[in-house]
Design a protein around this motif. Structure first.
Motif, PDB file in Angstrom:
ATOM      1  N   SER A 188       0.809  -1.221   0.000  1.00  0.00           N
ATOM      2  CA  SER A 188       0.000   0.000   0.000  1.00  0.00           C
ATOM      3  C   SER A 188       0.843   1.273   0.000  1.00  0.00           C
ATOM      4  CB  SER A 188      -0.936   0.014   1.219  1.00  0.00           C
ATOM      5  OG  SER A 188      -0.202   0.189   2.425  1.00  0.00           O
ATOM      6  N   VAL A 189       2.168   1.123   0.176  1.00  0.00           N
ATOM      7  CA  VAL A 189       3.061   2.284   0.185  1.00  0.00           C
ATOM      8  C   VAL A 189       4.229   2.032  -0.769  1.00  0.00           C
ATOM      9  CG1 VAL A 189       2.445   3.087   2.500  1.00  0.00           C
ATOM     10  CG2 VAL A 189       4.240   1.369   2.232  1.00  0.00           C
ATOM     11  N   GLN A 190       4.966   3.082  -1.096  1.00  0.00           N
ATOM     12  CA  GLN A 190       6.014   2.965  -2.095  1.00  0.00           C
ATOM     13  C   GLN A 190       7.431   3.075  -1.530  1.00  0.00           C
ATOM     14  OE1 GLN A 190       5.403   2.150  -5.300  1.00  0.00           O
ATOM     15  NE2 GLN A 190       3.249   1.998  -4.688  1.00  0.00           N
ATOM     16  N   ALA A 191       7.683   4.094  -0.731  1.00  0.00           N
ATOM     17  CA  ALA A 191       9.035   4.369  -0.251  1.00  0.00           C
ATOM     18  C   ALA A 191       9.482   3.315   0.765  1.00  0.00           C
ATOM     19  CB  ALA A 191       9.098   5.756   0.391  1.00  0.00           C
ATOM     20  N   PRO A 192      10.766   2.940   0.753  1.00  0.00           N
ATOM     21  CA  PRO A 192      11.252   1.911   1.681  1.00  0.00           C
ATOM     22  C   PRO A 192      11.030   2.269   3.152  1.00  0.00           C
ATOM     23  CG  PRO A 192      13.079   3.016   0.576  1.00  0.00           C
ATOM     24  CD  PRO A 192      11.833   3.390  -0.155  1.00  0.00           C
ATOM     25  N   ARG A 193      11.192   3.562   3.490  1.00  0.00           N
ATOM     26  CA  ARG A 193      10.971   3.951   4.898  1.00  0.00           C
ATOM     27  C   ARG A 193       9.507   3.791   5.287  1.00  0.00           C
ATOM     28  NH1 ARG A 193      10.397   4.074   9.357  1.00  0.00           N
ATOM     29  NH2 ARG A 193      11.372   5.331  11.012  1.00  0.00           N
TER      30      ARG A 193
ATOM     31  N   ALA B  50       5.168   0.405   7.839  1.00  0.00           N
ATOM     32  CA  ALA B  50       4.021  -0.481   7.651  1.00  0.00           C
ATOM     33  C   ALA B  50       4.241  -1.815   8.360  1.00  0.00           C
ATOM     34  CB  ALA B  50       3.775  -0.713   6.161  1.00  0.00           C
ATOM     35  N   ILE B  51       5.455  -2.346   8.266  1.00  0.00           N
ATOM     36  CA  ILE B  51       5.780  -3.611   8.950  1.00  0.00           C
ATOM     37  C   ILE B  51       5.621  -3.448  10.456  1.00  0.00           C
ATOM     38  CG2 ILE B  51       7.642  -5.239   9.470  1.00  0.00           C
ATOM     39  CD1 ILE B  51       8.765  -4.542   6.645  1.00  0.00           C
TER      40      ILE B  51
ATOM     41  N   ALA C 232      15.265  -6.225   3.515  1.00  0.00           N
ATOM     42  CA  ALA C 232      15.019  -5.865   2.109  1.00  0.00           C
ATOM     43  C   ALA C 232      14.792  -4.367   1.941  1.00  0.00           C
ATOM     44  CB  ALA C 232      13.822  -6.645   1.576  1.00  0.00           C
ATOM     45  N   ASN C 233      14.075  -3.767   2.866  1.00  0.00           N
ATOM     46  CA  ASN C 233      13.797  -2.334   2.759  1.00  0.00           C
ATOM     47  C   ASN C 233      14.915  -1.487   3.342  1.00  0.00           C
ATOM     48  OD1 ASN C 233      10.951  -2.055   1.583  1.00  0.00           O
ATOM     49  ND2 ASN C 233      10.695  -3.646   3.126  1.00  0.00           N
TER      50      ASN C 233
END
Length: 200
Positions: A78-83, A88-89, A137-138
């Motif tokens: 639901s989001v794009q940027a790694p941060r 979200a996690i 990964a992020n």
């Protein structure tokens, strides 16, 4: 004979009942009869679907992990940027569904069972690897790989540790506080890798 089409419904009812029964007891010292009573089915039907209490307990752990994984995947997508994905996690890890008293008690009981059950241990190791993998990964998109691994290990430890603290009902930590503490940890450790003026 079980009604056609009812098996998925009754299996889910038994898994949900197992979670509640284990949570109420605070241990895995529950019987198939107790679980079946919670689910509104006969003990014979519970045995028919799962074979044994041990298999029903494993199915309950799998159900918890599958739901957690589905929630994480949905949140990350639901989001794009790694941060944002890292946030979200964290939010999913501390979602209110995970903070229900019976759910917390059940997770702790499963961790205790992992000391004797290879299958329970395997599933909990799988959970830990997935959490670490998603974090790494992020983080790798924000800092060097070695640092990403180090920061991920710390964040995972915070998530698990803060979750366990919820079992100390005399000194609980709120969901918002748990999220904030973990976010502060990530922000502090990512700041050295941020461009001037950027927000971690």
């Amino acid at each position: 004979m079980p009604k056609v089409g009812m098996e998925p419904v009754r299996r889910k009812a038994l898994v949900d009942a197992t979670l509640k029964a284990v949570g109420d007891h605070g241990s895995l010292a529950v019987t198939m009869s107790e679980i079946a009573r919670h689910a509104g089915v006969s003990p014979a039907l519970a045995h028919h679907y799962f074979g044994s209490k041990e298999q029903l307990l494993i199915a309950t752990i799998r159900s918890l992990l599958q739901q957690l994984r589905a929630d994480v995947v949905k949140a990350i997508q639901s989001v794009q940027a790694p941060r944002e994905k890292l946030s979200a996690i964290i939010r999913v890890s501390f979602h209110s569904d995970q903070f229900r008293p019976e759910t917390i008690a059940a997770w702790l009981a499963f961790y205790a069972d992992a000391q004797r059950s290879e299958e329970t241990r395997r599933l909990l190791v799988l959970y830990a690897r997935r959490l670490r993998s998603n974090l790494v990964a992020n983080l790798k998109r924000l800092c060097p790989a070695d640092d990403a691994v180090r920061i991920a290990e710390g964040a995972a430890a915070m998530i698990d540790g803060l979750y366990i603290r919820q079992s100390l009902r005399s000194a609980p930590i709120s969901i918002d506080s748990s999220i904030a503490l973990t976010e502060d940890y990530l922000t502090a450790h990512l700041r050295p890798f941020m461009a001037p003026g950027a927000r971690a």
